[in-house]
Design a protein around this motif. Structure first.
Motif, mmCIF file in Angstrom:
data_model
loop_
_atom_site.group_PDB
_atom_site.id
_atom_site.type_symbol
_atom_site.label_atom_id
_atom_site.label_comp_id
_atom_site.label_asym_id
_atom_site.label_seq_id
_atom_site.Cartn_x
_atom_site.Cartn_y
_atom_site.Cartn_z
ATOM 1 N N TRP A 132 -6.493 -3.146 6.418
ATOM 2 C CA TRP A 132 -5.744 -3.942 5.445
ATOM 3 C C TRP A 132 -5.579 -5.372 5.934
ATOM 4 O O TRP A 132 -5.786 -6.343 5.184
ATOM 5 C CB TRP A 132 -4.391 -3.293 5.197
ATOM 6 C CG TRP A 132 -3.446 -4.129 4.398
ATOM 7 C CD1 TRP A 132 -3.377 -4.244 3.057
ATOM 8 C CD2 TRP A 132 -2.420 -5.007 4.922
ATOM 9 N NE1 TRP A 132 -2.389 -5.109 2.689
ATOM 10 C CE2 TRP A 132 -1.775 -5.604 3.827
ATOM 11 C CE3 TRP A 132 -1.989 -5.323 6.208
ATOM 12 C CZ2 TRP A 132 -0.730 -6.497 3.973
ATOM 13 C CZ3 TRP A 132 -0.945 -6.222 6.357
ATOM 14 C CH2 TRP A 132 -0.325 -6.791 5.253
ATOM 15 N N GLY A 133 -5.202 -5.526 7.208
ATOM 16 C CA GLY A 133 -5.037 -6.867 7.759
ATOM 17 C C GLY A 133 -6.359 -7.621 7.818
ATOM 18 O O GLY A 133 -6.414 -8.826 7.524
ATOM 19 N N ALA A 134 -7.442 -6.934 8.182
ATOM 20 C CA ALA A 134 -8.753 -7.580 8.228
ATOM 21 C C ALA A 134 -9.184 -8.037 6.841
ATOM 22 O O ALA A 134 -9.763 -9.124 6.679
ATOM 23 C CB ALA A 134 -9.786 -6.629 8.823
ATOM 24 N N GLN A 135 -8.881 -7.239 5.828
ATOM 25 C CA GLN A 135 -9.249 -7.609 4.468
ATOM 26 C C GLN A 135 -8.492 -8.851 4.008
ATOM 27 O O GLN A 135 -9.043 -9.717 3.318
ATOM 28 C CB GLN A 135 -8.993 -6.440 3.515
ATOM 29 C CG GLN A 135 -9.507 -6.659 2.101
ATOM 30 C CD GLN A 135 -11.009 -6.853 2.055
ATOM 31 O OE1 GLN A 135 -11.733 -6.241 2.832
ATOM 32 N NE2 GLN A 135 -11.464 -7.710 1.153
ATOM 33 N N ARG A 136 -7.218 -8.953 4.375
ATOM 34 C CA ARG A 136 -6.440 -10.152 4.023
ATOM 35 C C ARG A 136 -7.048 -11.396 4.678
ATOM 36 O O ARG A 136 -7.110 -12.471 4.061
ATOM 37 C CB ARG A 136 -4.983 -9.981 4.464
ATOM 38 C CG ARG A 136 -4.206 -9.000 3.606
ATOM 39 C CD ARG A 136 -2.775 -8.862 4.145
ATOM 40 N NE ARG A 136 -2.039 -10.110 4.027
ATOM 41 C CZ ARG A 136 -1.266 -10.443 2.995
ATOM 42 N NH1 ARG A 136 -1.164 -9.610 1.961
ATOM 43 N NH2 ARG A 136 -0.624 -11.581 2.967
ATOM 44 N N THR A 183 0.811 -1.234 0.000
ATOM 45 C CA THR A 183 0.000 0.000 0.000
ATOM 46 C C THR A 183 0.831 1.264 0.000
ATOM 47 O O THR A 183 0.264 2.358 -0.138
ATOM 48 C CB THR A 183 -0.920 0.002 1.230
ATOM 49 O OG1 THR A 183 -0.118 0.053 2.432
ATOM 50 C CG2 THR A 183 -1.794 -1.236 1.266
ATOM 51 N N GLY A 184 2.136 1.134 0.188
ATOM 52 C CA GLY A 184 2.965 2.335 0.291
ATOM 53 C C GLY A 184 2.712 3.108 1.579
ATOM 54 O O GLY A 184 2.986 4.318 1.647
ATOM 55 N N GLY A 185 2.204 2.434 2.589
ATOM 56 C CA GLY A 185 1.937 3.089 3.866
ATOM 57 C C GLY A 185 0.670 3.924 3.860
ATOM 58 O O GLY A 185 0.445 4.701 4.795
ATOM 59 N N ILE A 186 -0.138 3.785 2.820
ATOM 60 C CA ILE A 186 -1.380 4.570 2.713
ATOM 61 C C ILE A 186 -2.546 3.709 3.184
ATOM 62 O O ILE A 186 -2.693 2.558 2.774
ATOM 63 C CB ILE A 186 -1.608 5.042 1.264
ATOM 64 C CG1 ILE A 186 -0.430 5.897 0.793
ATOM 65 C CG2 ILE A 186 -2.923 5.798 1.145
ATOM 66 C CD1 ILE A 186 -0.524 6.294 -0.661
ATOM 67 N N GLY A 187 -3.382 4.284 3.997
ATOM 68 C CA GLY A 187 -4.545 3.559 4.484
ATOM 69 C C GLY A 187 -4.361 3.075 5.909
ATOM 70 O O GLY A 187 -3.309 3.277 6.548
ATOM 71 N N GLU A 188 -5.388 2.417 6.415
ATOM 72 C CA GLU A 188 -5.382 1.929 7.782
ATOM 73 C C GLU A 188 -4.845 0.507 7.815
ATOM 74 O O GLU A 188 -5.297 -0.373 7.075
ATOM 75 C CB GLU A 188 -6.804 1.971 8.361
ATOM 76 C CG GLU A 188 -6.867 1.574 9.824
ATOM 77 C CD GLU A 188 -8.302 1.577 10.340
ATOM 78 O OE1 GLU A 188 -8.501 1.195 11.505
ATOM 79 O OE2 GLU A 188 -9.200 1.951 9.559
#
Length: 465
Positions: free
Chosen positions: A114-118, A105-110
């Motif tokens: 991101w982890g929950a989506q994975r 993500t390049g450090g963009i976003g929460e």
């Protein structure tokens, strides 16, 4: 294009089809080898929806059960459940996971989302056929990691399901508490208005919600009806008493006995005999006493009947006076009844809201859900990916289809005559006859022919004809 033409094209372009097929299979196998292996882990949950709720006593019918199961399946793959798993895994403090997040993500976003989506993308939920059991499946590159995450996912799902239920009940209980508080204030205001009206008009309300004067009128009416019924009963009792006195009965018996004796003495002794005359005097005395007793009994019954009549008359006069009094207060009584109905309505609203608030408070404090954990999480030692038979089959089918398409497309670009059908199509003329080609010599016959030629002397060679 006829089927025979199509088959001729495929046979003529068989090398293209074969090359495409081999290329697709090789590429698929190569790509699959570069991807990480994925190991599945499973955990099961029993949805105990067939028994009544321990608090409300309600049961889920068949129509609502399908929607309930679908909701539970979606809840397992919800962000809040997967986010709890991310927190319990401590991925935010894991440098390796944080590095993957930054690369993707390049450090963009929460990071948590991101982890929950994975986790959601690697999770699958299904209902075991013919049961109320949910099976949660999670796939990860490591079997132990998959087992750990699927166990945490099941725990987070059960906690979230219970939390959603208690939070919803708590919010509804707060709303009902506000309604009960308003109803209580409205009840107090209605009772105050009723009390002020009663004080201003000198009215008294009985325990049953009936004004005192109206209640007195009802009591007088009931007493009057009872007295009238008692009067009839008293007169009948007086007549029965006058006719059924024991002294009167005994005197009547004596008179009857004396009559028999007088009749017998007159036949035996005669009417001038002193005994006969003594019996006559005795009968006269008894008859006088009988008449006196009958008169006294009748006087006693009449006295009782007179007392009953006087009681009924007094009650009737009192009832009439009370009725006139109540009719004169009718307007005030109507207003008081209206105020009393308002009080009863407000009390009913308050009691319902208070009872519902108590039930919801109890439901919000429940610490058990209708979900039951079935055994421990199980990890499989056999990877679910790559599935070589599936990959090989799909690659073979895709390569074969792609090769056929390429072969046909190539044939259309460089069309050749491969049979009588193609010749008729190109020349637009009918084909009358087909000259068959010379029979082909097999490869083995060619080899034997070459060997035979080399073994002959040059002088044996015949000139070509």
């Amino acid at each position: 294009m006829s089927p025979i033409q199509f088959l001729r094209i495929l046979w003529a372009r068989r090398l293209i089809i074969l090359a495409t097929l081999v290329t697709c299979v090789v590429v698929a196998v190569g790509v699959a080898r570069t991807l990480p292996y994925r190991y599945p882990a499973r955990a099961r949950v029993l949805m105990d929806v067939v028994k009544p709720d321990p608090v409300t006593g309600l049961m889920i019918n068949n129509q609502a059960a399908r929607g309930y199961v679908k909701t539970q399946m979606e809840l397992i793959q919800d962000y809040r459940v997967a986010g709890d798993v991310v927190d319990k895994l401590g991925w935010e403090k894991n440098p390796a996971v944080v590095a993957i997040w930054q690369d993707e993500t390049g450090g963009i976003g929460e990071f948590r989302r991101w982890g929950a989506q994975r986790i959601i993308e690697s999770t699958d939920v299904a209902v075991v056929e013919g049961s109320n059991i949910l099976e949660i499946t999670y796939e990860a590159p490591n079997a132990e990691v998959a087992k750990q995450i699927v166990g945490l996912l099941r725990t987070a799902y059960i906690d979230a399901s219970l939390r959603f239920r208690t939070d919803s009940a708590g919010r509804t209980a707060d709303w009902y508490f506000e309604q009960s508080d308003r109803a209580q204030r409205a009840l107090a205001a209605a009772e105050t208005a009723r009390a002020e009206f009663m004080t201003a008009n000198n009215l008294v309300m009985g325990p049953n919600g009936i004004e005192a004067e109206s209640a007195k009128l009802q009591d007088l009416q009931s007493s009057l009806m009872a007295a009238r019924g008692g009067q009839v009963q008293a007169e009948a009792q007086a007549a029965l008493t006058a006719a059924g006195s024991q002294i009167v009965d005994q005197l009547k018996l004596q008179v009857a006995t004396l009559n028999d004796q007088i009749q017998d003495a007159g036949q035996r002794l005669g009417e001038q005999h002193p005994t006969y005359k003594a019996l006559l005097n005795r009968r006269a005395t008894v008859q006088a006493q009988l008449a006196r007793e009958i008169g006294e009994s009748r006087n006693e019954g009449a006295l009782r009947s007179g007392v009953s009549r006087r009681s009924v008359g007094e009650l009737d006069a009192e009832y009439r006076a009370q009725r006139v009094k109540v009719l004169g207060m009718q307007d005030k009584l109507n207003q008081l009844s209206q105020l009393q109905r308002e009080v009863d309505l407000r009390r009913q609203q308050y009691e319902k809201a208070a009872a519902r608030t108590a039930d919801l408070r109890l439901e919000s404090n429940v610490n058990e859900s209708s979900l039951v954990v079935l055994g421990d999480a199980i990890a499989s030692g056999r990877p679910s990916f790559p599935n070589w038979p599936q990959i090989g089959g799909l690659a073979f089918a895709f390569g074969l289809a792609l090769g056929i398409v390429i072969a046909v497309f190539t044939e259309l670009l460089t069309r050749r005559i491969r049979g009588a059908e193609d010749l008729g199509f190109v020349t637009k003329a009918p084909v009358f006859a087909v000259l068959s080609a010379l029979p082909r010599v097999s490869f083995a016959d060619r080899i034997r022919g070459l060997i035979a030629r080399r073994g002959r002397p040059a002088g044996e060679m015949q000139p070509a004809q």
